[in-house]
Scaffold this motif. Structure first.
Motif, PDB file in Angstrom:
ATOM      1  N   ASP A 563     -15.242   5.171 -15.827  1.00  0.00           N
ATOM      2  CA  ASP A 563     -16.564   4.561 -15.766  1.00  0.00           C
ATOM      3  C   ASP A 563     -17.613   5.665 -15.649  1.00  0.00           C
ATOM      4  OD1 ASP A 563     -18.884   3.172 -15.296  1.00  0.00           O
ATOM      5  OD2 ASP A 563     -18.061   1.908 -13.707  1.00  0.00           O
ATOM      6  N   GLN A 564     -18.383   5.831 -16.713  1.00  0.00           N
ATOM      7  CA  GLN A 564     -19.473   6.798 -16.730  1.00  0.00           C
ATOM      8  C   GLN A 564     -20.837   6.107 -16.768  1.00  0.00           C
ATOM      9  OE1 GLN A 564     -17.491   8.776 -20.237  1.00  0.00           O
ATOM     10  NE2 GLN A 564     -18.200  10.616 -19.203  1.00  0.00           N
ATOM     11  N   LYS A 565     -20.840   4.813 -16.442  1.00  0.00           N
ATOM     12  CA  LYS A 565     -22.048   4.007 -16.577  1.00  0.00           C
ATOM     13  C   LYS A 565     -22.593   3.520 -15.238  1.00  0.00           C
ATOM     14  CE  LYS A 565     -25.049   1.630 -19.066  1.00  0.00           C
ATOM     15  NZ  LYS A 565     -26.066   2.268 -19.925  1.00  0.00           N
ATOM     16  N   SER A 566     -21.713   3.054 -14.362  1.00  0.00           N
ATOM     17  CA  SER A 566     -22.161   2.341 -13.167  1.00  0.00           C
ATOM     18  C   SER A 566     -22.975   3.217 -12.226  1.00  0.00           C
ATOM     19  CB  SER A 566     -20.956   1.756 -12.416  1.00  0.00           C
ATOM     20  OG  SER A 566     -20.283   0.820 -13.233  1.00  0.00           O
ATOM     21  N   LEU A 567     -22.577   4.488 -12.082  1.00  0.00           N
ATOM     22  CA  LEU A 567     -23.277   5.408 -11.197  1.00  0.00           C
ATOM     23  C   LEU A 567     -24.100   6.386 -12.027  1.00  0.00           C
ATOM     24  CD1 LEU A 567     -20.349   6.218  -8.734  1.00  0.00           C
ATOM     25  CD2 LEU A 567     -22.241   4.627  -8.365  1.00  0.00           C
ATOM     26  N   LYS A 568     -25.382   6.470 -11.746  1.00  0.00           N
ATOM     27  CA  LYS A 568     -26.235   7.395 -12.487  1.00  0.00           C
ATOM     28  C   LYS A 568     -25.746   8.821 -12.269  1.00  0.00           C
ATOM     29  CE  LYS A 568     -31.031   8.805 -13.173  1.00  0.00           C
ATOM     30  NZ  LYS A 568     -32.445   8.657 -12.707  1.00  0.00           N
ATOM     31  N   ASN A 569     -25.523   9.527 -13.372  1.00  0.00           N
ATOM     32  CA  ASN A 569     -24.997  10.895 -13.341  1.00  0.00           C
ATOM     33  C   ASN A 569     -23.658  10.981 -12.608  1.00  0.00           C
ATOM     34  OD1 ASN A 569     -27.215  11.983 -14.733  1.00  0.00           O
ATOM     35  ND2 ASN A 569     -28.388  12.159 -12.829  1.00  0.00           N
ATOM     36  N   GLY A 570     -22.950   9.873 -12.583  1.00  0.00           N
ATOM     37  CA  GLY A 570     -21.644   9.843 -11.935  1.00  0.00           C
ATOM     38  C   GLY A 570     -20.539   9.567 -12.934  1.00  0.00           C
ATOM     39  N   ASP A 571     -19.340   9.886 -12.546  1.00  0.00           N
ATOM     40  CA  ASP A 571     -18.180   9.730 -13.415  1.00  0.00           C
ATOM     41  C   ASP A 571     -16.970   9.452 -12.534  1.00  0.00           C
ATOM     42  OD1 ASP A 571     -16.367   9.786 -15.467  1.00  0.00           O
ATOM     43  OD2 ASP A 571     -16.551  11.922 -15.905  1.00  0.00           O
ATOM     44  N   VAL A 572     -16.271   8.352 -12.810  1.00  0.00           N
ATOM     45  CA  VAL A 572     -15.090   7.982 -12.026  1.00  0.00           C
ATOM     46  C   VAL A 572     -13.969   7.648 -12.994  1.00  0.00           C
ATOM     47  CG1 VAL A 572     -14.097   6.366 -10.358  1.00  0.00           C
ATOM     48  CG2 VAL A 572     -16.499   7.050 -10.157  1.00  0.00           C
ATOM     49  N   TRP A 573     -12.774   8.173 -12.727  1.00  0.00           N
ATOM     50  CA  TRP A 573     -11.632   7.669 -13.473  1.00  0.00           C
ATOM     51  C   TRP A 573     -10.440   7.475 -12.554  1.00  0.00           C
ATOM     52  CZ3 TRP A 573     -12.356  12.974 -15.398  1.00  0.00           C
ATOM     53  CH2 TRP A 573     -11.269  13.811 -15.208  1.00  0.00           C
ATOM     54  N   VAL A 574      -9.646   6.457 -12.910  1.00  0.00           N
ATOM     55  CA  VAL A 574      -8.479   6.062 -12.135  1.00  0.00           C
ATOM     56  C   VAL A 574      -7.284   6.002 -13.079  1.00  0.00           C
ATOM     57  CG1 VAL A 574      -7.447   4.303 -10.643  1.00  0.00           C
ATOM     58  CG2 VAL A 574      -9.927   4.686 -10.596  1.00  0.00           C
ATOM     59  N   THR A 575      -6.179   6.616 -12.694  1.00  0.00           N
ATOM     60  CA  THR A 575      -4.968   6.553 -13.498  1.00  0.00           C
ATOM     61  C   THR A 575      -3.803   6.075 -12.640  1.00  0.00           C
ATOM     62  OG1 THR A 575      -4.187   8.802 -13.040  1.00  0.00           O
ATOM     63  CG2 THR A 575      -5.768   8.544 -14.817  1.00  0.00           C
ATOM     64  N   TYR A 576      -2.896   5.370 -13.281  1.00  0.00           N
ATOM     65  CA  TYR A 576      -1.670   4.940 -12.615  1.00  0.00           C
ATOM     66  C   TYR A 576      -0.540   4.955 -13.635  1.00  0.00           C
ATOM     67  CZ  TYR A 576       2.035   2.107 -10.686  1.00  0.00           C
ATOM     68  OH  TYR A 576       3.273   1.676 -10.273  1.00  0.00           O
ATOM     69  N   SER A 577       0.622   5.449 -13.224  1.00  0.00           N
ATOM     70  CA  SER A 577       1.808   5.476 -14.084  1.00  0.00           C
ATOM     71  C   SER A 577       3.007   4.940 -13.319  1.00  0.00           C
ATOM     72  CB  SER A 577       2.107   6.900 -14.553  1.00  0.00           C
ATOM     73  OG  SER A 577       1.043   7.436 -15.297  1.00  0.00           O
ATOM     74  N   PHE A 578       3.778   4.095 -13.987  1.00  0.00           N
ATOM     75  CA  PHE A 578       5.046   3.610 -13.455  1.00  0.00           C
ATOM     76  C   PHE A 578       6.161   4.135 -14.349  1.00  0.00           C
ATOM     77  CE2 PHE A 578       8.576   0.617 -13.776  1.00  0.00           C
ATOM     78  CZ  PHE A 578       9.012   0.607 -12.461  1.00  0.00           C
ATOM     79  N   LEU A 579       7.189   4.731 -13.750  1.00  0.00           N
ATOM     80  CA  LEU A 579       8.280   5.339 -14.509  1.00  0.00           C
ATOM     81  C   LEU A 579       9.624   4.885 -13.962  1.00  0.00           C
ATOM     82  CD1 LEU A 579       9.418   7.496 -16.521  1.00  0.00           C
ATOM     83  CD2 LEU A 579       9.214   9.152 -14.645  1.00  0.00           C
ATOM     84  N   ASP A 580      10.470   4.394 -14.862  1.00  0.00           N
ATOM     85  CA  ASP A 580      11.860   4.065 -14.545  1.00  0.00           C
ATOM     86  C   ASP A 580      12.724   4.917 -15.469  1.00  0.00           C
ATOM     87  OD1 ASP A 580      14.266   2.899 -13.788  1.00  0.00           O
ATOM     88  OD2 ASP A 580      14.029   1.201 -15.163  1.00  0.00           O
ATOM     89  N   THR A 581      13.495   5.839 -14.910  1.00  0.00           N
ATOM     90  CA  THR A 581      14.247   6.760 -15.762  1.00  0.00           C
ATOM     91  C   THR A 581      15.555   7.165 -15.112  1.00  0.00           C
ATOM     92  OG1 THR A 581      14.131   8.885 -16.928  1.00  0.00           O
ATOM     93  CG2 THR A 581      13.049   8.778 -14.785  1.00  0.00           C
ATOM     94  N   GLU A 582      16.558   7.414 -15.948  1.00  0.00           N
ATOM     95  CA  GLU A 582      17.838   7.960 -15.525  1.00  0.00           C
ATOM     96  C   GLU A 582      18.351   8.895 -16.607  1.00  0.00           C
ATOM     97  OE1 GLU A 582      20.743   5.054 -14.523  1.00  0.00           O
ATOM     98  OE2 GLU A 582      19.675   4.337 -12.737  1.00  0.00           O
ATOM     99  N   ARG A 583      19.143   9.883 -16.171  1.00  0.00           N
ATOM    100  CA  ARG A 583      19.733  10.831 -17.114  1.00  0.00           C
ATOM    101  C   ARG A 583      21.129  11.251 -16.659  1.00  0.00           C
ATOM    102  NH1 ARG A 583      15.968  15.585 -19.589  1.00  0.00           N
ATOM    103  NH2 ARG A 583      14.277  14.328 -20.406  1.00  0.00           N
ATOM    104  N   TYR A 584      21.994  11.391 -17.650  1.00  0.00           N
ATOM    105  CA  TYR A 584      23.270  12.070 -17.462  1.00  0.00           C
ATOM    106  C   TYR A 584      23.158  13.372 -18.246  1.00  0.00           C
ATOM    107  CZ  TYR A 584      28.235  13.153 -18.119  1.00  0.00           C
ATOM    108  OH  TYR A 584      29.449  13.787 -18.160  1.00  0.00           O
ATOM    109  N   PHE A 585      22.964  14.491 -17.539  1.00  0.00           N
ATOM    110  CA  PHE A 585      22.722  15.766 -18.207  1.00  0.00           C
ATOM    111  C   PHE A 585      22.990  16.906 -17.233  1.00  0.00           C
ATOM    112  CE2 PHE A 585      19.150  15.680 -15.615  1.00  0.00           C
ATOM    113  CZ  PHE A 585      18.138  16.573 -15.927  1.00  0.00           C
ATOM    114  N   ARG A 586      22.916  18.150 -17.744  1.00  0.00           N
ATOM    115  CA  ARG A 586      23.154  19.350 -16.945  1.00  0.00           C
ATOM    116  C   ARG A 586      24.467  19.213 -16.165  1.00  0.00           C
ATOM    117  NH1 ARG A 586      16.939  20.971 -15.108  1.00  0.00           N
ATOM    118  NH2 ARG A 586      16.155  21.109 -17.251  1.00  0.00           N
TER     119      ARG A 586
END
Length: 723
Positions: A563-586
């Motif tokens: 959001d670069q609009k709501s706050l004058k001369n302000g900038d906000v960003w939010v990130t979220y990641s969900f990860l489900d992973t498995e490996r048979y290696f090494r």
């Protein structure tokens, strides 16, 4: 006589009216939607009209015979229609085709975060790299705050969607960088080697990337260097707690930099866990040439050399309260040259390049000596052909070849590896309409180190669902050579592979961006070391029998809001990641979540520019769920997790600018709250003791100043802090 004259005028008027033809009609788009205010004219005449708000028009003409009716409108292709003019009324309906351009066309975005002012669907500007708290003006550190990646605080590199750091490649102007980070020290993460202001744009792929690139199971980080900006001369001097540098640009085309680094002021100011035998110290220089020529061509050359020395006492996990010496003398050289030439008014474009890199580490580990050395030479050429509506579509084809030499010597044991890697590729990005874009590609590779070929498809597409929104899809197969440590021992191994499928939705409207992406990755032919008890040491050298029987998966979703609009001369960003992973290696005995993966990753970035005092401030909060902990001879039954990672960072920068100079003052505080983050554990050989891996500094404070004087080539990026 007067009556006769009046009669003649009347007759002439009647004949004149009868000789004219009335042309009328309606203008619409291909879907039948009305297009108001289009311009309509007969070719070679002044006869014509403009359509009204309902798309209708009408005009009269004295012309006769077959004529062309021309229709023009901003944002649409010109249209023409042959009509017969014979005094009878002519009615037409003309449908215009929308012009495909950067303002209205859909953009393929699945798996890709653009950070370039050249793209419409931008997520970040290049300036964000140096104004993001927690990023410490390091490209990779800022990328770790984007969805799809997670922080592994004890090692450098990008860990993307369940992939390890070596599964992400850094590419500058199309050329793979052999050593994008300063030389690794156990459990001490290193910065990237390159200044963010070298680059005009950054594209961070989280998967499903273009067929123009390869040898990366997870991701590519694409960096494009600055074009020539002007003809002016300027000098920049900078000083901070870790280095001093001087950069001089001569008439816009030649730039040279000298620097000296020494972190003594930093470690004297900030409490830390370092035990240096020799404080890291280095010298370096770089030269770049950037010139445009009259024959629609340009040349970029960049070369750098660095000499760094350090010695640190690291914990000895086998004998409590003892340490061993890890000393490194590193020499690194890298040069990259790229040439661009356009032909036939830009219809054809050639991009070619050559690069060379060499890295030497002379190590002392305890009382033993070791050396690491690698060298890469590469050539690359890509030809692009523009075609289609408004030249909006592109067909790319090309080839690249690499000569790679690596070696690792420990005492009297020497391991070497040579590889001649080559690839050919072709890809077309076509627009079926401004709403639908399709990118089809294929890539074929050969590696002499393993004596094997591969060929893979790549596909991406995007559909515009509204004026501000779109959906995008990407998929393909990706190959990579096994790690050099495995190839030293077994050159009969094959390519490791991963299949990606990614679906993306994003909307950008009124200074706000929302983006969400779901993904699935399937790993095959991963290298497995068999017959060995599990050892969690990430720096161990393999000793067991190896084959390509490993596999794995990674799946999940990301969200990004800015959001670069709501706050004058302000900038906000939010990130979220969900990860489900498995490996048979090494040397894992079965398929489990790898030690470098965390299920949940979130970051909140806030920036505010205060106009009256010309100051930018920023705060970043990042959190990640715990990572799995596996001990020596672990049966991988009940899995222990580290405590969640949390970090709050602060940065501020103030500018003081005059006509021909500017000063930038900046300060950074990382881990403001002093949280004791734990990145994992290290074990004694028998597994009876373990020790936390923590950040070298519990709280880091860093500040400095940069002064540029002379005639600037455009507005300085450092000064442009108002987003």
């Amino acid at each position: 006589m007067k009556k006769l004259f009046t009669f003649l005028i009347t007759i002439l008027t009647i004949f004149s009216t009868q000789a004219q033809t009335v042309v009328s009609g309606k203008i619409t788009d291909k879907k039948g939607q009305i297009l108001p205010f289009a311009n309509i004219a007969l070719e070679g005449t002044y006869d014509g009209a403009s359509a009204d708000e309902n798309g209708k028009f009408s005009f009269s003409t004295d012309e006769k015979g077959t004529k062309k009716l021309l229709v023009t409108m901003v944002g649409f292709l010109n249209a023409q229609k042959e009509i017969q003019l014979n005094g009878q009324k002519v009615e037409v309906e003309i449908k215009l085709e929308e012009t495909i351009n950067s303002l209205n066309a859909v953009v393929v975005t699945a798996g890709m975060f653009e950070a370039s002012d050249e793209k419409k669907m931008v997520m970040l500007k290049p300036l964000d790299i140096v104004t993001t708290a927690g990023g410490n003006a390091d490209i990779v550190s800022v990328m770790q705050l984007l969805p799809g990646s997670n922080r592994v605080g004890e090692r450098e590199g990008l860990f993307v969607r369940g992939g390890s750091a070596n599964e992400t490649k850094t590419v500058i102007d199309g050329m793979i960088v052999q050593n994008p980070f300063f030389s690794s020290t156990p459990d001490v993460p290193q910065r990237g080697r390159f200044d963010p202001f070298m680059f005009k744009g950054t594209a961070f792929s989280t998967g499903g990337y273009s067929a123009l690139y390869g040898q990366a199971l997870s991701s590519v980080l694409l960096l494009n260097t600055q074009d020539k900006l002007g003809e002016n001369t300027s000098t920049t001097a900078s000083l901070n707690l870790a280095s001093a540098a001087v950069t001089h640009t001569h008439k816009g085309w030649l730039t040279g930099t000298l620097y000296y680094s020494n972190i003594t002021p930093l470690i004297k100011l900030v409490k830390n866990n370092y035990d240096f035998e020799k404080v890291p110290e280095g010298v370096g220089a770089s030269v770049s040439v950037n010139e445009n020529f009259k024959n629609n061509s340009s040349l970029k050359i960049y070369g750098t050399f660095a000499d760094n020395r350090s010695a640190i006492n690291l914990p000895n996990y086998d004998v409590e309260n003892t340490k061993y010496l890890f000393a490194n003398t590193n020499k690194n050289a890298f040069t990259n040259a790229s040439y661009r030439q356009s032909y036939k008014d830009g219809l054809w474009v050639l991009n070619s390049g050559v690069s060379y890199s060499k890295n030497m580490d002379n190590l002392k580990i305890g009382n033993m000596k070791a050396d690491r050395e690698d060298e890469r030479t590469q050539l690359r050429a890509v030809m692009s052909r523009l075609y289609g509506n408004n030249r909006s579509s592109t067909f790319n084809f090309g080839a690249e070849t690499h000569w790679i030499n690596v070696s690792n010597q420990f005492e009297q044991n020497l391991a070497t590896l040579k590889d001649h890697y080559s690839a050919i590729f072709a890809e077309s990005e076509m627009f079926a309409s401004p709403q639908l874009a399709i990118r089809l590609g294929a890539r074929a590779e050969y590696s002499s180190a393993i004596g094997k070929y591969n060929a893979v498809p790549r596909i991406s597409m995007a559909y515009k669902t509204g004026k501000y929104s779109q959906v995008s899809l990407a998929g393909g197969r990706f190959y990579q050579n096994p790690d050099k440590e495995y190839l030293y021992l077994n050159k009969n191994l094959g390519f490791e592979s991963s299949d990606h499928i990614i679906a993306n939705y994003q909307i950008m409207k009124l200074g706000r961006t929302f983006r969400t992406e779901v993904f699935y990755k399937k790993y095959d032919n991963l290298v497995v070391e068999k017959g060995q008890a599990f050892d969690p040491n990430p720096y161990r050298f393999p000793t067991g029998q190896t084959d390509n029987s490993g596999n794995g998966f990674a799946q999940g979703f990301d969200m990004f809001f800015r959001d670069q609009k709501s706050l004058k001369n302000g900038d906000v960003w939010v990130t979220y990641s969900f990860l489900d992973t498995e490996r048979y290696f090494r040397n894992y005995p079965k398929s489990v979540m790898p030690y470098f993966a965390s299920k949940h990753n979130m970051s909140i970035v806030y920036k505010q520019f205060f106009t009256k005092i010309a100051t930018n401030v920023g705060l970043t909060f990042s959190q990640a769920s715990g990572r799995p902990v596996y001990g020596i001879n672990e049966d991988f039954g009940k899995v222990e997790m580290t405590k969640p990672y949390q970090n709050v960072s602060f940065m501020a920068s103030k500018i003081k600018q005059t006509a021909n100079s500017f000063l930038v003052f900046y300060a950074i505080v990382d881990n403001v709250l002093g949280r004791n983050n734990v990145f994992g554990y290290r074990y004694s050989v028998d597994g009876s003791k373990r020790y936390e891996v923590n950040p070298p500094m519990k709280r880091m404070i860093f500040f400095g100043v940069s002064w540029t004087f002379g005639k600037l080539n455009g507005r300085s990026k450092e000064a442009d802090l108002n987003f």
